[in-house]
Design a protein around this motif. Sequence first.
Motif, mmCIF file in Angstrom:
data_model
loop_
_atom_site.group_PDB
_atom_site.id
_atom_site.type_symbol
_atom_site.label_atom_id
_atom_site.label_comp_id
_atom_site.label_asym_id
_atom_site.label_seq_id
_atom_site.Cartn_x
_atom_site.Cartn_y
_atom_site.Cartn_z
ATOM 1 N N TYR A 18 0.786 -1.340 -0.239
ATOM 2 C CA TYR A 18 0.260 0.198 0.056
ATOM 3 C C TYR A 18 1.086 1.415 -0.144
ATOM 4 O O TYR A 18 1.743 1.345 0.918
ATOM 5 C CB TYR A 18 -1.072 -0.078 1.460
ATOM 6 N N ASN A 19 0.689 1.935 -0.990
ATOM 7 C CA ASN A 19 2.017 2.971 -0.736
ATOM 8 C C ASN A 19 1.162 4.537 -0.562
ATOM 9 O O ASN A 19 1.384 5.530 -0.499
ATOM 10 C CB ASN A 19 1.958 3.474 -2.889
ATOM 11 N N GLY A 20 -0.318 4.572 -0.228
ATOM 12 C CA GLY A 20 -0.950 5.856 0.370
ATOM 13 C C GLY A 20 -0.084 6.233 1.402
ATOM 14 O O GLY A 20 0.917 5.718 1.952
ATOM 15 N N PHE A 21 -0.912 5.950 3.145
ATOM 16 C CA PHE A 21 -0.584 6.490 3.932
ATOM 17 C C PHE A 21 -0.127 5.870 4.816
ATOM 18 O O PHE A 21 -0.992 4.483 4.829
ATOM 19 C CB PHE A 21 -1.712 7.417 4.766
ATOM 20 N N LEU A 22 1.005 5.680 5.168
ATOM 21 C CA LEU A 22 1.376 4.864 6.296
ATOM 22 C C LEU A 22 2.124 3.640 5.119
ATOM 23 O O LEU A 22 1.216 2.151 5.305
ATOM 24 C CB LEU A 22 0.838 4.366 6.992
ATOM 25 N N LYS A 69 -4.673 2.257 -11.839
ATOM 26 C CA LYS A 69 -4.725 3.350 -11.017
ATOM 27 C C LYS A 69 -4.529 3.519 -9.681
ATOM 28 O O LYS A 69 -4.055 3.818 -9.104
ATOM 29 C CB LYS A 69 -6.043 3.441 -11.646
ATOM 30 N N GLY A 70 -4.145 1.959 -9.284
ATOM 31 C CA GLY A 70 -3.620 1.868 -7.850
ATOM 32 C C GLY A 70 -5.092 1.286 -6.119
ATOM 33 O O GLY A 70 -5.925 1.125 -6.839
ATOM 34 N N TYR A 71 -5.210 2.280 -5.715
ATOM 35 C CA TYR A 71 -6.166 2.329 -4.477
ATOM 36 C C TYR A 71 -6.602 3.571 -4.824
ATOM 37 O O TYR A 71 -6.112 5.001 -4.495
ATOM 38 C CB TYR A 71 -5.962 2.072 -3.443
#
Length: 196
Positions: A121-125, A180-182
């Motif tokens: 996961y490349n978002g927050f944290l 597109k990712g998450y």
Amino acid sequence: MANRIIYFITLIGIFICSSLIGQEKNSLNGSDEKIKGIRFIPYASYSGSAYLTEKFCTGAIEFMDGYKVEDIKLHYSSYRDEVIYFNTDISVQIVIDKISLKGFSFTDENGEKRIFRQQYYNGFLPGNRYFEVLSDGDVSLLAYRKVILELCSPYSNESGRLLNMAYQPAYNFYFYSREKGYDLVRITKKRSLVEI
């Protein structure tokens, strides 16, 4: 004196051989694959649950190389995002190394099959997480079943201790595609609409 030295060297040799034999790969369900991990240390006891299910459930794990181990007892810790395996041979709980798993599945107490896969996961944290697969395809619907420890109103536990922390669900849902990712999905309670 020479006899003592020979006796001491023989004793050390026996200990070394026994530890090497203990490190051989275990045979699990006819497999040479060893489930790697560390011994589980129980969490502090607060109101709520740190786990997705109340009990260990029968399930399967899949390693990164595609090898599967089935019919083992698993427990998913939503609090720490860990898979806990109960080794019935030595009666110990083991936290499986996340890096070695591609995913896992189990049948919960209600008879429903739950499938999880590990993804970055490349978002927050950012980092590797276990996502529950609710729908799979070109665009997948995933759930991150996170539980957090929050402050709450003071309460007394079973032993009469006054506590002010509780495990609370903080689930997130995502649409995921390789291109597109998450995309975070916000579910509103007032309407049956889904916001993206």
